[in-house]
Scaffold this motif. Structure first.
Motif, PDB file in Angstrom:
ATOM      1  N   ASP A  31      -4.055 -96.590  28.155  1.00  0.00           N
ATOM      2  CA  ASP A  31      -5.212 -96.149  27.679  1.00  0.00           C
ATOM      3  C   ASP A  31      -6.408 -96.736  28.277  1.00  0.00           C
ATOM      4  O   ASP A  31      -6.347 -98.037  28.463  1.00  0.00           O
ATOM      5  N   CYS A  32      -7.410 -96.227  28.931  1.00  0.00           N
ATOM      6  CA  CYS A  32      -8.447 -96.443  29.553  1.00  0.00           C
ATOM      7  C   CYS A  32      -9.918 -96.110  28.829  1.00  0.00           C
ATOM      8  O   CYS A  32     -10.041 -95.252  28.118  1.00  0.00           O
ATOM      9  N   HIS A  33     -10.854 -97.060  28.892  1.00  0.00           N
ATOM     10  CA  HIS A  33     -12.306 -96.570  28.548  1.00  0.00           C
ATOM     11  C   HIS A  33     -13.155 -97.221  29.381  1.00  0.00           C
ATOM     12  O   HIS A  33     -12.968 -98.145  30.281  1.00  0.00           O
ATOM     13  N   GLU A  45     -18.365-100.177  24.328  1.00  0.00           N
ATOM     14  CA  GLU A  45     -17.607 -99.077  24.840  1.00  0.00           C
ATOM     15  C   GLU A  45     -18.275 -97.798  24.826  1.00  0.00           C
ATOM     16  O   GLU A  45     -18.838 -97.432  23.670  1.00  0.00           O
ATOM     17  N   MET A  47     -16.987 -94.836  26.475  1.00  0.00           N
ATOM     18  CA  MET A  47     -16.367 -93.579  26.148  1.00  0.00           C
ATOM     19  C   MET A  47     -14.878 -93.831  26.587  1.00  0.00           C
ATOM     20  O   MET A  47     -14.585 -94.773  27.291  1.00  0.00           O
ATOM     21  N   GLU A  48     -13.918 -93.050  25.594  1.00  0.00           N
ATOM     22  CA  GLU A  48     -12.520 -93.186  26.053  1.00  0.00           C
ATOM     23  C   GLU A  48     -12.273 -92.173  27.260  1.00  0.00           C
ATOM     24  O   GLU A  48     -12.812 -91.099  27.307  1.00  0.00           O
ATOM     25  N   LEU A  49     -11.407 -92.737  28.265  1.00  0.00           N
ATOM     26  CA  LEU A  49     -11.220 -92.134  29.289  1.00  0.00           C
ATOM     27  C   LEU A  49      -9.699 -91.397  29.176  1.00  0.00           C
ATOM     28  O   LEU A  49      -9.465 -90.399  29.972  1.00  0.00           O
ATOM     29  N   ASP A  74     -22.697 -94.685  22.741  1.00  0.00           N
ATOM     30  CA  ASP A  74     -21.380 -95.259  22.766  1.00  0.00           C
ATOM     31  C   ASP A  74     -20.276 -94.202  22.046  1.00  0.00           C
ATOM     32  O   ASP A  74     -20.595 -93.330  21.798  1.00  0.00           O
ATOM     33  N   SER A  75     -19.213 -94.901  22.210  1.00  0.00           N
ATOM     34  CA  SER A  75     -17.994 -94.108  21.801  1.00  0.00           C
ATOM     35  C   SER A  75     -17.896 -93.920  20.453  1.00  0.00           C
ATOM     36  O   SER A  75     -17.029 -92.955  20.080  1.00  0.00           O
ATOM     37  N   CYS A  94      -8.609-100.773  30.887  1.00  0.00           N
ATOM     38  CA  CYS A  94      -7.378-100.277  30.701  1.00  0.00           C
ATOM     39  C   CYS A  94      -6.754-101.271  29.678  1.00  0.00           C
ATOM     40  O   CYS A  94      -6.468-102.309  30.155  1.00  0.00           O
TER      41      CYS A  94
END
Length: 103
Positions: A31-33, A45, A47-49, A74-75, A94
């Motif tokens: 999982d990446c951001h 952070e 955003m969540e990618l 932010d996220s 990630c």
């Protein structure tokens, strides 16, 4: 052993085998951001990618993430003190990689 018990065991075995092989493609994923490093060296952070696997994961880590619009929150939905515009320095982080066959 009765025929009914034998049949139930076969059905359970078939379901177990199907579940174990349903996502055993062995891909390495993470999982990446997207983050921005603040002046005090803390990170925010943005955003969540989402989850990336194999080649897509390596490409994202090597080439970074391209965004087209200025990011104002932010996220978690908090307003950023300094909006992040395209071209500003951001980093892709990630999480710990995992194999899809561990489901």
């Amino acid at each position: 052993m009765s025929k009914k018990l034998f049949t139930i065991k076969n059905v359970l075995l078939a379901f177990g085998l199907a579940f174990m092989t349903s996502c055993s493609d062995g891909e390495t994923c993470a999982d990446c951001h997207l983050v921005v490093v603040n002046s005090d060296q803390s990170e925010t952070e943005l955003m969540e990618l989402g989850e990336y696997c194999e080649d897509a994961l390596h490409n994202l880590e090597d080439e970074g993430y391209s965004y087209q619009d200025t990011i104002f929150v932010d996220s978690e939905g908090n307003t950023l003190q300094n909006p992040v515009a395209p071209g500003d320095a951001v980093q892709v982080h990630c999480g710990e990689e995992h194999d899809h066959d561990d489901h």
